[in-house]
Design a protein around this motif. Structure first.
Motif, PDB file in Angstrom:
ATOM      1  N   ASN A  94      -3.465 -12.155  -0.116  1.00  0.00           N
ATOM      2  CA  ASN A  94      -3.134 -13.461  -0.025  1.00  0.00           C
ATOM      3  C   ASN A  94      -1.610 -13.086  -0.211  1.00  0.00           C
ATOM      4  O   ASN A  94      -1.383 -13.350  -1.351  1.00  0.00           O
ATOM      5  N   PRO A  95      -0.957 -12.806   0.713  1.00  0.00           N
ATOM      6  CA  PRO A  95       0.344 -12.633   0.470  1.00  0.00           C
ATOM      7  C   PRO A  95       1.271 -13.727   0.397  1.00  0.00           C
ATOM      8  O   PRO A  95       0.860 -14.939   0.817  1.00  0.00           O
ATOM      9  N   PRO A  96       2.393 -13.850  -0.016  1.00  0.00           N
ATOM     10  CA  PRO A  96       3.265 -14.927  -0.149  1.00  0.00           C
ATOM     11  C   PRO A  96       3.384 -15.110   1.316  1.00  0.00           C
ATOM     12  O   PRO A  96       3.907 -14.189   2.313  1.00  0.00           O
ATOM     13  N   TYR A  97       3.509 -16.301   1.850  1.00  0.00           N
ATOM     14  CA  TYR A  97       3.525 -16.953   3.023  1.00  0.00           C
ATOM     15  C   TYR A  97       4.459 -18.147   3.349  1.00  0.00           C
ATOM     16  O   TYR A  97       4.429 -18.888   4.438  1.00  0.00           O
TER      17      TYR A  97
ATOM     18  N   ALA B  67       0.837  -1.351   0.001  1.00  0.00           N
ATOM     19  CA  ALA B  67       0.014  -0.139   0.223  1.00  0.00           C
ATOM     20  C   ALA B  67       0.906   1.422  -0.105  1.00  0.00           C
ATOM     21  O   ALA B  67       0.274   2.374   0.203  1.00  0.00           O
ATOM     22  N   GLN B  68       1.984   1.066  -0.364  1.00  0.00           N
ATOM     23  CA  GLN B  68       3.201   2.284  -0.066  1.00  0.00           C
ATOM     24  C   GLN B  68       2.601   3.413  -0.804  1.00  0.00           C
ATOM     25  O   GLN B  68       2.861   4.471  -0.050  1.00  0.00           O
ATOM     26  N   ALA B  69       2.057   3.574  -1.984  1.00  0.00           N
ATOM     27  CA  ALA B  69       2.052   4.675  -2.774  1.00  0.00           C
ATOM     28  C   ALA B  69       0.765   5.212  -2.640  1.00  0.00           C
ATOM     29  O   ALA B  69      -0.185   6.174  -3.125  1.00  0.00           O
ATOM     30  N   LEU B  70      -0.404   4.509  -1.830  1.00  0.00           N
ATOM     31  CA  LEU B  70      -1.569   4.714  -1.650  1.00  0.00           C
ATOM     32  C   LEU B  70      -2.104   5.951  -0.574  1.00  0.00           C
ATOM     33  O   LEU B  70      -1.314   5.648   0.585  1.00  0.00           O
ATOM     34  N   GLU B  71      -2.837   6.751  -0.681  1.00  0.00           N
ATOM     35  CA  GLU B  71      -3.133   7.692   0.354  1.00  0.00           C
ATOM     36  C   GLU B  71      -4.406   7.878   0.681  1.00  0.00           C
ATOM     37  O   GLU B  71      -4.794   8.343   1.635  1.00  0.00           O
ATOM     38  N   THR B  72      -5.502   7.036   0.102  1.00  0.00           N
ATOM     39  CA  THR B  72      -6.903   7.128   0.695  1.00  0.00           C
ATOM     40  C   THR B  72      -7.009   5.749   1.235  1.00  0.00           C
ATOM     41  O   THR B  72      -6.332   4.926   1.385  1.00  0.00           O
TER      42      THR B  72
ATOM     43  N   GLU C 274       4.888  -6.293   6.669  1.00  0.00           N
ATOM     44  CA  GLU C 274       4.846  -4.875   6.038  1.00  0.00           C
ATOM     45  C   GLU C 274       3.146  -4.768   5.675  1.00  0.00           C
ATOM     46  O   GLU C 274       2.971  -3.349   5.986  1.00  0.00           O
ATOM     47  N   ILE C 275       2.415  -5.383   5.502  1.00  0.00           N
ATOM     48  CA  ILE C 275       1.161  -4.966   5.138  1.00  0.00           C
ATOM     49  C   ILE C 275       0.368  -4.676   6.300  1.00  0.00           C
ATOM     50  O   ILE C 275      -0.286  -3.526   6.258  1.00  0.00           O
TER      51      ILE C 275
END
Ligand code: SAM
Length: 304
Positions: free
Chosen positions: A197-200, A184-189, A234-235
């Motif tokens: 479902n991230p790599p796990y 979500a780094q570039a998101l501001e909303t 991170e998320i």
């Protein structure tokens, strides 16, 4: 790995037996099920065609196509990748090379999100799908939430392209935006629902995975760092910034990870709403809410 050279004009039944035996010799887990799927696809026939006319003979063209499919499956390429398609939720999705082949496990995440949002199904919800991959989760959610809009983010260009194709096929392109980027780094909303479902898979375990996964799913979609939880950290660190009031986050969990993910969510100030098992009895999806006053409390408050 070689198939015994088939006699030209082999019958459907003989082809099924031959391919199933080839797959079995090469360690495929359900050889007969896969042989049947490949035969049906190669011959463009239905299950009824095969059952009612098992002794019909294959044309040379079908025979060649089947042999190609059988050789690839014997080399442990998954059936979904050979056929380039996979059923997920209620849709048929394109499975693209270098993009994670979506799994039925992930439908648990979709079902949990929809259940927890049942009273808001017709609201204009905003959804963020982190690590959108093929677009499976976004396609399923938007198909069930008619007023919702979604943003899907992925670091992989191949995944962004595949998600765009699937979103267009599912007829939801007007309500979905695909962005290439790091979580979500570039998101501001802020969003009403964040799913991921991230790599796990722990980095050290990747070499032990079945060849179908290890050789065919991209490592960017599998590798969850030393303990498998690096992407969750991170998320989750970003969730307080990107969750709207009363918002929900639903994350898929690898086997044995749900409690650790729940602890990370709680440490970020969220409240666990539910942990749901998949059909195999594995805790597969973790849902958490922002700790806001309930909507009922807000209404009471406003009425005073
Ligand atoms: C396990 S796959 C899930 C794909 C899809 N959501 C699904 O359920 O089938 C994880 C996805 O996260 C993406 N990914 C990995 N690291 C990322 C990052 N730092 N930022 C954004 N996406 C990332 C991968 O490219 C991959 O598509």
């Amino acid at each position: 790995m070689d198939a015994a050279s088939p006699a030209l004009g082999e019958t459907r039944a003989a082809a099924l037996d031959r391919v199933a035996s080839l797959l079995e010799k090469n360690g495929v887990e359900e050889p007969r099920r896969d042989a049947r799927a490949l035969l049906l696809a190669a011959g463009e026939m239905t299950a009824a065609d095969l059952l009612l006319e098992p002794h019909a003979r294959l044309s040379p063209c079908v025979q060649r196509r089947l042999d190609d499919f059988a050789r690839r499956r014997a080399a442990r390429e998954p059936v979904t990748r050979i056929l380039g398609a996979r059923g997920f939720w209620t849709q048929d999705l394109v499975v693209a090379p270098d993009v994670l082949d979506p799994r039925a496990d992930t439908e648990t995440l979709v079902a949990l999100a929809l259940d927890l949002l049942r009273e808001r199904r017709n609201d204009a919800l905003t959804i963020l799908d982190l690590g959108v991959g093929s677009g499976a989760i976004t396609c399923a959610l938007l198909s069930e939430l008619p007023q919702a809009r979604a943003v899907g983010v992925d670091l992989s260009g191949e995944a962004c392209a595949a998600a765009s194709v699937n979103i267009a096929r599912c007829g939801i392109a007007a309500r979905a935006t695909i962005l290439r980027g790091r979580w979500a780094q570039a998101l501001e909303t802020r969003f009403d629902l964040v799913v991921s479902n991230p790599p796990y898979v722990a980095s050290g375990e990747i070499a032990t995975l079945a060849p179908e996964v290890r050789l065919h799913d991209p490592s960017l979609a599998l590798d969850g760092g030393a303990d498998g939880l690096a992407c969750y950290r991170e998320i989750i660190a970003d969730l307080p910034r990107i969750l709207a009031p009363h918002a929900l986050a639903v994350l898929e969990a690898g086997a044995g990870q749900a409690a650790s993910i729940a602890a990370l969510l709680e440490a970020a100030g969220l409240e666990i709403a539910e942990i749901r098992e998949d059909f195999a009895g594995c805790e597969r999806a973790v849902a958490a809410r922002r700790r806001d006053r309930s909507r009922w409390e807000d209404r009471e408050f406003r009425a005073r």
